[in-house]
Design a protein around this motif. Structure first.
Motif, short mmCIF file in Angstrom:
data_model
loop_
_atom_site.label_atom_id
_atom_site.label_comp_id
_atom_site.label_asym_id
_atom_site.label_seq_id
_atom_site.Cartn_x
_atom_site.Cartn_y
_atom_site.Cartn_z
N LEU A 1 34.70 37.08 44.97
CA LEU A 1 35.57 38.23 44.79
C LEU A 1 36.67 37.58 44.06
O LEU A 1 36.81 36.57 44.28
N PHE A 2 37.68 38.39 43.34
CA PHE A 2 38.72 37.87 42.91
C PHE A 2 39.78 37.83 44.16
O PHE A 2 40.50 38.89 44.33
N ALA A 3 39.58 36.76 44.85
CA ALA A 3 40.32 36.65 46.28
C ALA A 3 41.63 37.29 46.33
O ALA A 3 41.96 37.90 47.34
N PHE A 4 42.45 36.90 45.52
CA PHE A 4 43.90 37.43 45.61
C PHE A 4 44.10 38.43 44.78
O PHE A 4 45.49 38.48 44.22
N MET A 5 43.19 39.23 44.28
CA MET A 5 43.63 40.39 43.64
C MET A 5 43.30 41.36 44.73
O MET A 5 42.54 41.21 45.67
N SER A 6 44.05 42.85 44.52
CA SER A 6 43.85 43.67 45.66
C SER A 6 42.40 44.33 45.60
O SER A 6 41.51 44.07 44.56
N ALA A 7 41.97 45.00 46.69
CA ALA A 7 40.57 45.45 46.44
C ALA A 7 40.43 46.40 45.32
O ALA A 7 39.51 46.25 44.67
N VAL A 8 41.35 47.40 45.13
CA VAL A 8 41.11 48.23 44.05
C VAL A 8 41.03 47.53 42.80
O VAL A 8 40.32 47.92 41.68
N GLU A 9 41.99 46.40 42.53
CA GLU A 9 41.87 45.83 41.33
C GLU A 9 40.70 44.97 41.25
O GLU A 9 40.34 44.88 40.11
N ASN A 10 40.30 44.67 42.21
CA ASN A 10 38.68 43.89 41.88
C ASN A 10 37.86 44.93 41.31
O ASN A 10 37.10 44.86 40.43
N VAL A 11 37.83 46.40 41.92
CA VAL A 11 36.95 47.18 41.24
C VAL A 11 37.35 47.68 39.94
O VAL A 11 36.33 47.84 39.12
N MET A 12 38.74 47.53 39.53
CA MET A 12 39.04 47.96 38.40
C MET A 12 38.60 46.91 37.18
O MET A 12 38.24 47.21 36.16
N ALA A 13 38.65 45.63 37.69
CA ALA A 13 38.26 44.55 36.94
C ALA A 13 36.70 44.68 36.66
O ALA A 13 36.25 44.59 35.64
N GLY A 14 36.01 45.18 37.53
CA GLY A 14 34.44 45.57 37.50
C GLY A 14 34.20 46.50 36.32
O GLY A 14 33.28 46.67 35.54
N CYS A 15 35.30 47.56 36.14
CA CYS A 15 35.15 48.56 35.18
C CYS A 15 35.38 48.09 33.91
O CYS A 15 35.19 48.67 32.77
N HIS A 16 36.07 46.75 33.61
CA HIS A 16 36.22 46.22 32.21
C HIS A 16 35.58 46.62 31.49
O HIS A 16 35.68 46.94 30.22
N VAL A 17 34.00 46.50 31.40
CA VAL A 17 33.12 46.26 30.32
C VAL A 17 32.83 47.93 29.94
O VAL A 17 32.53 48.12 28.91
N ARG A 18 33.46 48.71 30.68
CA ARG A 18 33.10 50.23 30.25
C ARG A 18 34.49 50.81 29.62
O ARG A 18 34.60 52.01 29.55
N MET A 19 35.49 50.04 29.63
CA MET A 19 36.62 50.33 29.10
C MET A 19 36.78 50.23 27.62
O MET A 19 35.88 49.45 27.12
N SER A 20 37.80 50.74 27.07
CA SER A 20 37.77 50.77 25.68
C SER A 20 39.13 50.14 24.95
O SER A 20 39.31 50.05 24.01
N ALA A 21 40.17 50.02 25.93
CA ALA A 21 41.42 49.71 25.41
C ALA A 21 41.33 48.38 24.67
O ALA A 21 40.88 47.35 25.16
#
Lengths: 356, 253, 303
Positions: free
Chosen positions: B89-109
């Motif tokens: 995991l991204f140890a020192f990111m919050s749980a929700v940020e970890n999951v948001m990072a997982g969304c990266h590839v489906r984002m378009s920004a």
């Protein structure tokens, strides 16, 4: 919007000081003080840029001064008698940022696949090559003498000249913009991707983050800020020469980050302000004071000793820096490998012949 | 072409053959497993699928194309997500940020959106946070959304890693020893969770040591030993296979 | 042709100095995966310590026979021990606490330590280059326009000799085996009863002592020294270590000679100004295309 409830006293203090800065020249008419602040501002901009690379993305760049040099020379070459060109200052601010970013891509593209510590050394190598090249290419760069009589900015017919006041406001505006942009980056898709790479590059790649382009973005965006400060620096000094961009400059900026807290923007502001004031004001003042009582010590020669001590002591005892964030504190104390610190059993079974 | 297939995949490191001519097909919507003693080459097989390693020989097919030798981020983009044997995991990111990072590839920004926080960027960030919170709810971790991943108990970290993997909207989810270190109660919950994931239409491919769990939820099992596939079939078939028993219990001389 | 041979001779002696420094980089990296950035400054300290000891002994260029041998032995051993102790101190104060931190952290303290050492040396002997007394009599032989100085031979022989001793030490002694075991797997080595802290300290001691010898011979070879010498020499020596395959003792030696050669040939045939650039370009190219170096092995990513 910042989260007001999370504001600590130090945040309020920073905010109040920031609000006061535009009115400072009304109170303090000492041009020397303004000059100190303008120099501090140039370094703060450098620190904001390096923080994107080191703080946000976790890539140790030891040759950051190279981009500062590129930015400065870009402006110097097209706004001085060197080639008889006199381009206007304002578009060149953007142009130099762009050129520096471009060099960030050129230098970063082949090297960013390297492991962290190797990357640090390669960037250091670039940091040495770039000023040496400017030194060697005498025809274009004036060699060791550099380029002088660089144009100063003009705004609606007003010449900046030698008065620090217009520079003060110029730097203030550029800093506000830089901080705004850097903070936007931090709290965005890109910023989150940098954070992920910083924490665990392999996991980040498996989450679909293209680590090469993401790191490249950090490298070139970071470089663009030093391009900005390079233009200001060149026009302020009206002179650029290779010895302004030595390894010392890269380390000075790195010390600012480490002191304030890598990865946090308030930390960058605190660190760069503290060291700049020390550098440009306190140490020279100390010399004067000592001279008054008849002691002749050059305190400025202890400057790099001080930077060295800052790097060692802060990393050992307060790696998150003066401002610090809980996240960075935890991150820098131990490797971020969650519960299972062990490496993969199958990897360990693979043949590994280290000669030593 | 099948949904997912390893075809005669071989991987060698120097002189050591980690995976040897392994073939394994998985149908869409199934739960399939790979078992075998430590060092049998299971994790190496996963690393070959996700592109961390390039196979020395052989093909890997997924969703109508050959994916062997592609880089991990591209494989993820195509729809393969994974968890790690020793939790990354991204140890020192919050749980929700970890999951948001997982969304990266489906984002378009794009860079521009990130720099200027355009309206598009703000809308997307809000949507992604919602999606991440939904996924945390799905793995029953919504109460810990703002905690550092590092501070969560072990079993929770495993579930968070699953949520992070799901965030990339995979068609195929690779779970590398998801039950390791879990107590019986947590294993029960994990089985329910894996079935729920499958019911979302996601194919699950897992490596596991816990026989009870594997036998219980898998439709198909492959057994690896010393890098080679020694058996394949339904749980019942594998359980009674002489070679499998030998690999696990050793030769009874 | 004469120029070529002359530059090869120069390159070999230059390379001998880089090799002596590179050994320390490679040993430390091999055991704790740290680029000991301050190592170049330990090398400079070697020449400063030598100067101090020669000063204490009040030796001049007129010595011959046993007195000369005695002075040299005392100087070299003294510089080695003092540099070794500085290395151990560095490890204890600046690196040990960060052994389990991300690699960025000790690298930053190493840079800090380097600046501190440089500043101390600057305060000690001033900011300008200092002459180094010619304690060792230098004999120059000439054949067909090519000069070979005994000092150049001294550098090369010192480097080769010390590397051989080091190889024997690492492969044939108990302490050497402990070092190799620690390099391969620190935890397992500890379980086998190896004192990890001691072994790492020993590695720093030996590496720094070798840099100390490097400092001495460079003083003899160049006839001068300077507080800032270690920065560039250290960087080049690190390049040598990487080129040879970091963690590999013979590789460091090979790399040192190759770097010395490249530098002197560039200086001889292109221009002095570009010699340093050539070395750094090589560093970048090696790291990009063959990060495992000439004699190193390729390791896969860990997952």
């Amino acid at each position: 919007m910042p989260n007001w409830r999370k504001f600590r006293p130090v945040d309020w203090a920073l905010l109040v000081i920031a609000m006061f800065m535009p009115f400072l020249p009304l109170v303090d008419h000492n041009g020397g003080h303004l000059t100190v602040l303008v120099n501090a501002g140039v370094y703060m901009m450098l620190a904001i840029g390096l923080n994107i690379v080191v703080g946000f993305a976790g890539l140790l760049d030891l040759g950051y001064a190279a981009f500062f040099a590129i930015g400065s020379y870009t402006y110097a070459m097209v706004a001085s008698p060197q080639f008889g060109l006199h381009f206007s200052f304002w578009p060149m601010v953007l142009m130099s940022a762009f050129v520096a970013a471009l060099f960030g891509i050129i230098l970063g593209a082949p090297t960013l696949r390297l492991r962290g510590d190797y990357l640090a050394i390669v960037t250091l190598g670039f940091g040495e090559i770039v000023p040496q090249t400017f030194l060697n290419l005498q025809k274009f760069t004036g060699g060791p003498n550099g380029i002088s009589a660089i144009d100063q900015p003009k705004l609606f017919g007003y010449h900046f000249g030698l008065n620090p006041l217009p520079y003060y406001y110029l730097v203030l505006v550029l800093l506000a913009v830089s901080l705004f942009l850097a903070n936007n980056l931090r709290t965005s898709r890109l910023g989150r991707a940098w954070m992920a790479i910083r924490e665990d590059e392999i996991a980040a790649a498996h989450m679909g983050i293209n680590t090469t382009t993401t790191k490249l973005a950090a490298f070139s965006l970071g470089a663009s800020f030093s391009g900005l400060s390079g233009v200001v620096n060149a026009s302020l000094l009206t002179l650029v020469s290779p010895d302004q961009f030595k390894f010392n400059v890269s380390i000075t900026v790195l010390s600012m980050l480490v002191l304030g807290g890598m990865g946090s923007l308030p930390g960058v502001v605190i660190g760069s302000a503290a060291l700049s004031i020390l550098n440009f004001w306190l140490l020279p003042e100390a010399n004067n004071l000592a001279a008054m009582v008849g002691v002749h010590i050059d305190f400025t020669q202890y400057k790099f000793m001080l930077y060295g001590i800052i790097l060692v002591v802060v990393m050992l005892f307060k790696p998150e820096g003066l401002y610090g964030s809980e996240q960075r504190k935890a991150e820098l104390k131990e490797r971020g490998t969650s519960v299972a610190a062990e490496e993969n059993a199958e990897y360990e079974e693979m043949p590994r012949e280290t000669v030593l | 072409m099948s949904f997912f297939a390893l075809k005669n995949v071989t991987k060698t490191f120097g002189g050591l053959v980690a995976v040897k001519e392994v073939s394994y097909e998985i149908e869409q919507g199934h739960i399939a497993a790979m078992i075998g003693p430590n060092g049998a080459g299971k994790s190496t097989a996963f690393n070959l699928v996700t592109g961390l390693y390039v196979p020395t020989a052989g093909e890997i097919e997924f969703d109508g194309r050959s994916i062997a030798g592609n880089k991990p981020d591209y494989v993820c983009k195509l729809g393969v997500a994974r968890t790690f044997q020793n939790i990354r995991l991204f140890a020192f990111m919050s749980a929700v940020e970890n999951v948001m990072a997982g969304c990266h590839v489906r984002m378009s920004a794009m860079l521009w959106d990130s720099l200027l926080h355009t309206g598009r960027q703000k809308r997307e960030e809000r949507a992604v946070r919602e999606k991440a919170l939904d996924l945390l709810r799905f793995v029953s971790l919504d109460r810990y959304a703002d905690d550092f991943a590092h501070n969560l108990p072990y079993g929770f970290q495993r579930r968070l890693e699953i949520a992070r993997a799901l965030a990339s909207d995979p068609k195929l989810l690779l779970l590398d020893e998801p039950a390791a270190g879990m107590n019986p109660r947590e294993k029960e919950d994990l089985m329910t969770l894996i079935r729920k994931i499958r019911d979302r239409g996601i194919t699950v491919f897992l490596i596991e040591h816990d026989m009870g769990l594997v036998m219980n939820i898998s439709e198909k099992i492959a057994v690896l030993d010393h890098g080679e596939k020694i058996a394949e079939g339904t749980p019942a078939q594998v359980r009674n296979d002489a070679k499998v028993i030998e690999a696990y219990l050793g030769k009874t001389a | 042709m004469e120029l070529f041979i002359q530059q090869v001779i120069n390159g070999l002696s230059l390379g001998g100095i880089y090799a002596l420094i590179a050994l320390g980089y490679t040993m430390v990296y091999g055991i704790i995966e740290l680029i000991n950035f301050a190592h170049g400054d330990v090398y400079t300290l070697g020449s400063f310590f030598s100067l101090a000891i020669i000063g204490l002994l009040d030796a001049s260029g007129e010595l011959k026979g046993w007195p000369l041998f005695g002075v040299l032995a005392l100087t070299v051993v003294g510089a080695m021990v003092l540099c070794g102790l500085v290395g151990v101190l560095l490890e204890r104060l600046a690196y040990r606490r960060l052994r389990n931190a991300p690699r960025l952290a000790p690298l930053i303290t190493a840079i800090g330590a380097s600046f501190i050492l440089e500043n101390i040396m600057q305060l000690w002997k001033g900011p300008s280059p200092i002459p180094f007394p010619s304690v060792v009599p230098n004999v120059v032989w000439s054949f067909h326009g090519v000069n070979l100085a005994s000092n150049e031979l001294l550098v090369v022989l010192a480097a080769l000799g010390l590397m051989t001793i080091l190889q024997i030490f690492i492969y044939n002694t108990k302490l050497g085996k402990a070092m190799r075991a620690t390099a391969q797997d620190r935890d397992a080595a500890q379980l086998m009863g190896i004192n990890i802290n001691m072994t790492i300290a020993l590695t720093f001691f030996i590496g720094s002592a070798l840099a100390g010898v490097g400092g001495f011979v460079s003083g003899v070879y160049y006839g001068s020294t300077w507080f800032y010498n270690g920065f560039e020499a250290g960087l080049k020596a690190f390049t040598a270590a990487v080129l040879g395959g970091i963690g590999n003792v013979a590789g460091a030696m090979l790399g040192g000679f190759v770097i010395g050669m490249i530098e002197s040939l560039t200086a001889g045939f292109i221009s002095d100004q570009w010699a340093t650039v050539a070395v750094f370009v090589l560093l970048v190219l090696v790291l990009i295309f063959r990060p495992s170096g000439l004699l190193g092995e390729v390791l896969p990513d860990k997952v």
